[in-house]
Design a protein around this motif. Structure first.
Motif: not given
Length: 349
Positions: A125-129, A154-159, A163-166, A173-178
């Motif tokens: 899965l590609v995380i756009d941001q 530690p480089l901070k966190s995803l929402p 994260s749960q979707m990944i 795609p609406d979350m920028g995960v394709v």
């Protein structure tokens, strides 16, 4: 926190310096600000965090060479810190934290990440941001359990929702995960396959290292055997000689020999080092969990340097020193052991 020329410490600083150069254009100014990193370390390991994980070796020459290799690289050439570290012989990868293991908090379940969106196929899965300000490829079907002590920066966190979707291996795609795309030609396929193979080899080594951790003693309210007189002896030696707990521990264990003046001072105080012989020491589960946490990584590297031992024994020795320093055999949770470890570390400076 501490100064020293330990190869592992030099390498860790080199990696952080490189990341700072590589991501200086990141939209997040706190990504590698030292106080912000220290705060995230103090908060512990949590779901949805992105970490740079690394596993420093005990070979000083190799570590210093790897540090020089990373520092000399140009941060604008498109590669990343994990790739440089791997080329220099250090195991290093980015990870997304799924969760800390419920049965053994010294272990953590993670999703491998690659900080190069060109390295992808249909299983990724590609995380756009991301908090790094660049796209990353995640490999959720390679979810794996590794020791928490390999987590480094530690480089901070995803929402949490992202994260749960990944972790569930679902695109949005609406979350920028394709969904990733397969390489278009044989050459690029070989490149992707090589990167993924190297990544998996590193995670396999880390996963197998889970078996090397000492057992946790959890039976009953504490499940521990403890010799309170051992900690008492350490305090007596430290007080009689005016030394710190680390030096007192070395005298008790016999790894350092007392001078004639120290023997006289101990005799005058009625303290016998021989009384430590044959004592059995079993470390509390909460202490074993706490000393594995990334927050103590720098202290363990420094301990290894100052005591002339390797990193894994240094971790256990630091825990033992904290145990001996503690005043009472009960009422210790991880927070209390954190304080005891901090006291030992303060004695190293």
């Amino acid at each position: 926190m501490m100064e020293g020329n330990n190869g592992a410490m030099n390498l860790q600083m080199a990696i952080q310096e490189y990341i700072a150069r590589r991501y200086r254009h990141s939209a997040d100014p706190d990504l590698l600000e030292p106080n912000a990193i220290a705060k995230r370390l103090s908060q512990g390991v949590r779901p949805a965090q992105i970490w740079l994980a690394s596993d420093p070796a005990d070979d000083e020459d190799a570590l210093d060479g790897a540090a020089d290799f990373i520092v000399d690289m140009d941060s604008d050439d498109g590669a990343d810190a994990a790739e440089f570290a791997a080329a220099a012989g250090l195991k290093a990868e980015y990870v997304l934290v799924d969760r800390v293991d419920e049965e053994d908090p010294r272990l953590v379940w993670v999703i491998p990440l690659i900080n190069n969106e060109c390295i992808q196929d249909r299983t990724a899965l590609v995380i756009d941001q991301t908090p790094l300000g660049v796209a990353m490829a995640a490999w959720p079907h390679f979810r794996i359990r590794i020791p928490v002590h390999v987590l480094d920066v530690p480089l901070k966190s995803l929402p949490i929702s992202m994260s749960q979707m990944i972790i569930a291996n679902r695109e949005n795609p609406d979350m920028g995960v394709v969904r990733g795309q397969d390489p278009q030609d044989a050459r690029n396929k070989r490149i992707v396959d090589r990167h993924v193979r190297d990544m998996l080899e590193t995670f396999l080594v880390w996963s197998l290292a889970c078996r090397q951790l000492p057992p946790l003693h959890v039976a009953g309210s504490s499940g521990l055997k403890r010799t309170p007189s051992r900690g008492e002896l350490l305090r007596q030696v430290a007080q009689a000689l005016g030394v710190n707990p680390v030096e007192a521990g070395q005298l008790i264990e016999g790894t350092a020999k007392p001078t004639e003046a120290q023997r006289a001072a101990l005799q005058a105080a009625g303290v016998s080092l021989e009384s430590a012989a044959g004592r059995e020491l079993t470390l509390p589960a909460d202490l074993l969990v706490e000393v594995e946490q990334p927050a103590w990584r720098q202290a363990i590297l420094y301990y290894a340097e100052t005591h002339g031992i390797q990193i894994l024994p240094a971790r256990m020795a630091l825990a033992q020193d904290a145990f001996e320093l503690a005043a009472r055999p009960s009422g210790h949770g991880r927070e209390a052991w954190r304080g005891a470890l901090a006291q030992v570390v303060a004695g190293l400076e």
